[in-house]
Design a protein around this motif. Structure first.
Motif, PDB file in Angstrom:
ATOM      1  N   GLY A  81       0.817  -1.207   0.000  1.00 46.55           N
ATOM      2  CA  GLY A  81       0.000   0.000   0.000  1.00 46.55           C
ATOM      3  C   GLY A  81       0.848   1.253   0.000  1.00 46.55           C
ATOM      4  O   GLY A  81       0.524   2.239  -0.682  1.00 46.55           O
ATOM      5  N   ASP A  82       1.942   1.240   0.752  1.00 46.68           N
ATOM      6  CA  ASP A  82       2.836   2.404   0.782  1.00 46.68           C
ATOM      7  C   ASP A  82       3.655   2.510  -0.510  1.00 46.68           C
ATOM      8  O   ASP A  82       3.740   3.576  -1.113  1.00 46.68           O
ATOM      9  CB  ASP A  82       3.787   2.307   1.977  1.00 46.68           C
ATOM     10  CG  ASP A  82       3.095   2.573   3.304  1.00 46.68           C
ATOM     11  OD1 ASP A  82       1.988   3.144   3.297  1.00 46.68           O
ATOM     12  OD2 ASP A  82       3.658   2.201   4.346  1.00 46.68           O
ATOM     13  N   LYS A  83       4.237   1.409  -0.916  1.00 44.45           N
ATOM     14  CA  LYS A  83       5.150   1.424  -2.060  1.00 44.45           C
ATOM     15  C   LYS A  83       4.438   1.761  -3.366  1.00 44.45           C
ATOM     16  O   LYS A  83       4.956   2.513  -4.193  1.00 44.45           O
ATOM     17  CB  LYS A  83       5.834   0.058  -2.177  1.00 44.45           C
ATOM     18  CG  LYS A  83       6.787  -0.070  -3.353  1.00 44.45           C
ATOM     19  CD  LYS A  83       7.367  -1.476  -3.416  1.00 44.45           C
ATOM     20  CE  LYS A  83       8.202  -1.668  -4.672  1.00 44.45           C
ATOM     21  NZ  LYS A  83       8.721  -3.058  -4.766  1.00 44.45           N
ATOM     22  N   THR A  84       3.249   1.212  -3.556  1.00 41.47           N
ATOM     23  CA  THR A  84       2.543   1.360  -4.833  1.00 41.47           C
ATOM     24  C   THR A  84       1.299   2.229  -4.718  1.00 41.47           C
ATOM     25  O   THR A  84       1.020   3.041  -5.600  1.00 41.47           O
ATOM     26  CB  THR A  84       2.149  -0.028  -5.373  1.00 41.47           C
ATOM     27  OG1 THR A  84       3.303  -0.854  -5.436  1.00 41.47           O
ATOM     28  CG2 THR A  84       1.541   0.093  -6.764  1.00 41.47           C
ATOM     29  N   GLY A  85       0.553   2.061  -3.626  1.00 49.40           N
ATOM     30  CA  GLY A  85      -0.727   2.753  -3.531  1.00 49.40           C
ATOM     31  C   GLY A  85      -0.638   4.218  -3.189  1.00 49.40           C
ATOM     32  O   GLY A  85      -1.472   5.019  -3.623  1.00 49.40           O
ATOM     33  N   ALA A  86       0.384   4.617  -2.424  1.00 45.77           N
ATOM     34  CA  ALA A  86       0.430   5.997  -1.927  1.00 45.77           C
ATOM     35  C   ALA A  86       0.515   7.021  -3.049  1.00 45.77           C
ATOM     36  O   ALA A  86      -0.250   7.990  -3.077  1.00 45.77           O
ATOM     37  CB  ALA A  86       1.608   6.164  -0.962  1.00 45.77           C
ATOM     38  N   LEU A  87       1.435   6.829  -3.983  1.00 43.82           N
ATOM     39  CA  LEU A  87       1.593   7.814  -5.048  1.00 43.82           C
ATOM     40  C   LEU A  87       0.433   7.766  -6.027  1.00 43.82           C
ATOM     41  O   LEU A  87      -0.002   8.801  -6.539  1.00 43.82           O
ATOM     42  CB  LEU A  87       2.915   7.599  -5.787  1.00 43.82           C
ATOM     43  CG  LEU A  87       3.268   8.715  -6.790  1.00 43.82           C
ATOM     44  CD1 LEU A  87       3.409  10.059  -6.077  1.00 43.82           C
ATOM     45  CD2 LEU A  87       4.548   8.377  -7.551  1.00 43.82           C
ATOM     46  N   LEU A  88      -0.104   6.567  -6.275  1.00 46.91           N
ATOM     47  CA  LEU A  88      -1.248   6.485  -7.182  1.00 46.91           C
ATOM     48  C   LEU A  88      -2.470   7.150  -6.552  1.00 46.91           C
ATOM     49  O   LEU A  88      -3.233   7.850  -7.236  1.00 46.91           O
ATOM     50  CB  LEU A  88      -1.548   5.021  -7.503  1.00 46.91           C
ATOM     51  CG  LEU A  88      -2.334   4.768  -8.786  1.00 46.91           C
ATOM     52  CD1 LEU A  88      -1.585   5.295 -10.003  1.00 46.91           C
ATOM     53  CD2 LEU A  88      -2.615   3.287  -8.956  1.00 46.91           C
ATOM     54  N   GLY A  89      -2.648   6.977  -5.241  1.00 48.54           N
ATOM     55  CA  GLY A  89      -3.733   7.670  -4.563  1.00 48.54           C
ATOM     56  C   GLY A  89      -3.562   9.170  -4.623  1.00 48.54           C
ATOM     57  O   GLY A  89      -4.531   9.917  -4.828  1.00 48.54           O
ATOM     58  N   CYS A  90      -2.335   9.618  -4.466  1.00 51.03           N
ATOM     59  CA  CYS A  90      -2.053  11.047  -4.549  1.00 51.03           C
ATOM     60  C   CYS A  90      -2.350  11.576  -5.955  1.00 51.03           C
ATOM     61  O   CYS A  90      -2.912  12.657  -6.118  1.00 51.03           O
ATOM     62  CB  CYS A  90      -0.600  11.300  -4.157  1.00 51.03           C
ATOM     63  SG  CYS A  90      -0.165  13.047  -4.058  1.00 51.03           S
ATOM     64  N   ALA A  91      -1.961  10.809  -6.968  1.00 55.93           N
ATOM     65  CA  ALA A  91      -2.221  11.235  -8.346  1.00 55.93           C
ATOM     66  C   ALA A  91      -3.709  11.430  -8.598  1.00 55.93           C
ATOM     67  O   ALA A  91      -4.130  12.355  -9.299  1.00 55.93           O
ATOM     68  CB  ALA A  91      -1.654  10.205  -9.324  1.00 55.93           C
ATOM     69  N   CYS A  92      -4.525  10.554  -7.999  1.00 56.48           N
ATOM     70  CA  CYS A  92      -5.972  10.620  -8.221  1.00 56.48           C
ATOM     71  C   CYS A  92      -6.642  11.765  -7.476  1.00 56.48           C
ATOM     72  O   CYS A  92      -7.807  12.080  -7.758  1.00 56.48           O
ATOM     73  CB  CYS A  92      -6.620   9.298  -7.793  1.00 56.48           C
ATOM     74  SG  CYS A  92      -6.237   7.915  -8.874  1.00 56.48           S
ATOM     75  N   SER A  93      -5.953  12.378  -6.531  1.00 60.46           N
ATOM     76  CA  SER A  93      -6.570  13.428  -5.713  1.00 60.46           C
ATOM     77  C   SER A  93      -5.863  14.774  -5.796  1.00 60.46           C
ATOM     78  O   SER A  93      -6.429  15.797  -5.412  1.00 60.46           O
ATOM     79  CB  SER A  93      -6.610  12.987  -4.243  1.00 60.46           C
ATOM     80  OG  SER A  93      -5.298  12.749  -3.760  1.00 60.46           O
ATOM     81  N   LEU A  94      -4.625  14.800  -6.300  1.00 55.27           N
ATOM     82  CA  LEU A  94      -3.808  16.010  -6.193  1.00 55.27           C
ATOM     83  C   LEU A  94      -4.358  17.161  -7.018  1.00 55.27           C
ATOM     84  O   LEU A  94      -4.336  18.317  -6.585  1.00 55.27           O
ATOM     85  CB  LEU A  94      -2.363  15.707  -6.598  1.00 55.27           C
ATOM     86  CG  LEU A  94      -1.322  16.733  -6.156  1.00 55.27           C
ATOM     87  CD1 LEU A  94      -1.231  16.784  -4.629  1.00 55.27           C
ATOM     88  CD2 LEU A  94       0.053  16.403  -6.747  1.00 55.27           C
ATOM     89  N   GLY A  95      -4.847  16.875  -8.220  1.00 58.36           N
ATOM     90  CA  GLY A  95      -5.423  17.941  -9.035  1.00 58.36           C
ATOM     91  C   GLY A  95      -6.641  18.552  -8.375  1.00 58.36           C
ATOM     92  O   GLY A  95      -6.832  19.777  -8.394  1.00 58.36           O
ATOM     93  N   ALA A  96      -7.472  17.695  -7.772  1.00 61.92           N
ATOM     94  CA  ALA A  96      -8.653  18.193  -7.073  1.00 61.92           C
ATOM     95  C   ALA A  96      -8.253  19.055  -5.888  1.00 61.92           C
ATOM     96  O   ALA A  96      -8.831  20.129  -5.647  1.00 61.92           O
ATOM     97  CB  ALA A  96      -9.511  17.016  -6.602  1.00 61.92           C
ATOM     98  N   GLU A  97      -7.255  18.610  -5.130  1.00 61.33           N
ATOM     99  CA  GLU A  97      -6.809  19.396  -3.980  1.00 61.33           C
ATOM    100  C   GLU A  97      -6.242  20.736  -4.422  1.00 61.33           C
ATOM    101  O   GLU A  97      -6.492  21.770  -3.791  1.00 61.33           O
ATOM    102  CB  GLU A  97      -5.771  18.613  -3.185  1.00 61.33           C
ATOM    103  CG  GLU A  97      -5.349  19.308  -1.900  1.00 61.33           C
ATOM    104  CD  GLU A  97      -4.569  18.407  -0.973  1.00 61.33           C
ATOM    105  OE1 GLU A  97      -4.396  18.776   0.200  1.00 61.33           O
ATOM    106  OE2 GLU A  97      -4.125  17.332  -1.407  1.00 61.33           O
ATOM    107  N   LEU A  98      -5.493  20.720  -5.509  1.00 55.58           N
ATOM    108  CA  LEU A  98      -4.875  21.955  -5.996  1.00 55.58           C
ATOM    109  C   LEU A  98      -5.913  23.011  -6.360  1.00 55.58           C
ATOM    110  O   LEU A  98      -5.699  24.202  -6.115  1.00 55.58           O
ATOM    111  CB  LEU A  98      -3.997  21.639  -7.204  1.00 55.58           C
ATOM    112  CG  LEU A  98      -3.228  22.809  -7.830  1.00 55.58           C
ATOM    113  CD1 LEU A  98      -2.222  23.388  -6.829  1.00 55.58           C
ATOM    114  CD2 LEU A  98      -2.522  22.367  -9.106  1.00 55.58           C
ATOM    115  N   VAL A  99      -7.039  22.590  -6.929  1.00 53.30           N
ATOM    116  CA  VAL A  99      -8.051  23.557  -7.344  1.00 53.30           C
ATOM    117  C   VAL A  99      -9.045  23.871  -6.236  1.00 53.30           C
ATOM    118  O   VAL A  99     -10.033  24.586  -6.475  1.00 53.30           O
ATOM    119  CB  VAL A  99      -8.799  23.092  -8.612  1.00 53.30           C
ATOM    120  CG1 VAL A  99      -7.825  22.890  -9.758  1.00 53.30           C
ATOM    121  CG2 VAL A  99      -9.613  21.831  -8.359  1.00 53.30           C
ATOM    122  N   GLY A 100      -8.813  23.363  -5.023  1.00 51.54           N
ATOM    123  CA  GLY A 100      -9.629  23.771  -3.888  1.00 51.54           C
ATOM    124  C   GLY A 100     -10.815  22.901  -3.573  1.00 51.54           C
ATOM    125  O   GLY A 100     -11.775  23.372  -2.948  1.00 51.54           O
TER     126      GLY A 100
END
Length: 341
Positions: free
Chosen positions: A186-205
């Protein structure tokens, strides 16, 4: 004419590539010095070892495409998600540069790896430069929550590093339990993929509830991907994977199907064979694969991958995002996980 899921997926990846390439090149040029930039240009496939421009650029850019999609999930535009997409791709390539060194890999995407061309210390430093550039890209972005997005990316990066460290440590341990292995994956593979799926949304508020659901979606998909990858590492078709059947067994990796089998009852023969210090013969490799399957490791991994995909779908169903964006997320998940073994 009706657009098929395959065509929509191809269009999404192509759009991500066309939107990202200029921004990614600009980030490398802006935040990396000449020497580190030269190594990055080579690693990305933009230049040869002498710095001469090339026409190749490897990679499918799945993570940045997800970051662009997540901005749209928060009713922003894909263009608003570009800093998030660039940052995620920089972190991903930081990990690839370091992984090639740790694994001793001499080739990536049909070319010599950066460390074999420029040297190990230089490639390590280039990876370091990429991860610091990722932070700078987000902190310099105009998004409503740029600082929060930068924190989230660094948290995911730390988890990815922790997962990789655990994976390395597992090679020296014989007492791995399945919960440890799942946490590592989960840490090695899931963490960055989870971030990729949410980072754009977080950036735009986006509100934190949506960010959390998108991140959970990506983490479930990432774990499903790791399970499928582990299955392929034992029973995969060499023509599809590019690796020998049983490659992970020859390397004595503590992958999820193996650990599930080792944790099952009545696995004395498997433990004695797999955990002994002597190299495995080809006959041993086949025997280990059979024992892992008999102990239920293969079935458990297949079932767990299906459970993770179902959990990912539930996260999206509860997110309230537009149907078109949800469909694209699901198509991307199918592309990531839908490998054959």
């Amino acid at each position: 004419m009706t657009t098929t899921p395959t065509r929509r997926l191809s269009a999404a990846l192509d759009t991500g590539r066309s939107m990202l390439e200029t921004a990614l090149r600009d980030a490398v040029q802006r935040y990396l010095g000449p020497e580190m930039g030269r190594i990055a240009d080579y690693h990305f496939g933009w230049a040869d070892a002498d710095g001469k421009a090339t026409m190749t650029w490897g990679g499918k850019l799945v993570r940045p495409a997800l970051a662009l999609l997540s901005a749209r999930a928060a009713t922003g535009t894909a263009a608003q998600g570009i800093p998030a997409a660039v940052a995620v791709e920089l972190v991903h390539n930081f990990s690839l540069l370091h992984d090639d060194i740790m694994d001793g890999d001499a080739t990536r995407r049909g070319r010599a790896t950066a460390w074999t061309v420029f040297g190990m210390p230089e490639a390590i430093l280039a990876g370091d430069a990429l991860v610091t550039a990722a932070t700078a890209v987000l902190l310099d972005a105009e998004g409503a929550d740029a600082r929060s997005a930068a924190r989230s990316l660094m948290t995911a990066t730390q988890r990815m590093i922790s997962g990789q460290a655990a994976d390395v440590a597992f090679e020296r341990r014989d007492d791995i339990v399945l919960a440890d292995c799942l946490r590592m994956a989960g840490d090695k593979t899931g963490a960055l993929l989870g971030c990729a799926c949410s980072l754009g949304a977080e950036l735009v508020g986006a509100d934190q509830a949506l960010v959390a659901r998108l991140a959970a979606f990506g983490e479930h998909v990432g774990l499903a991907f790791q399970l499928v990858d582990d299955l392929l590492g034992i029973w995969g078709d060499p023509d599809s994977t590019g690796k020998q059947t049983g490659a992970d067994l020859r390397a004595r990796k503590k992958t999820l199907p193996v650990v599930a089998a080792l944790n099952a009852r009545q696995t004395d023969e498997l433990s004695a064979l797999y955990l002994r210090p002597e190299p495995l013969s080809e006959r041993d490799v086949q025997r280990v694969a059979d024992l892992v399957e008999r102990a239920g490791g293969r079935d458990w991994a297949q079932d767990e991958a299906a459970r993770q995909v179902a959990a990912a779908e539930e996260c999206l169903a509860a997110s309230g995002i537009a149907d078109a964006v949800r469909s694209e997320f699901l198509e991307m998940a199918g592309f990531i996980v839908g490998r054959r073994f």
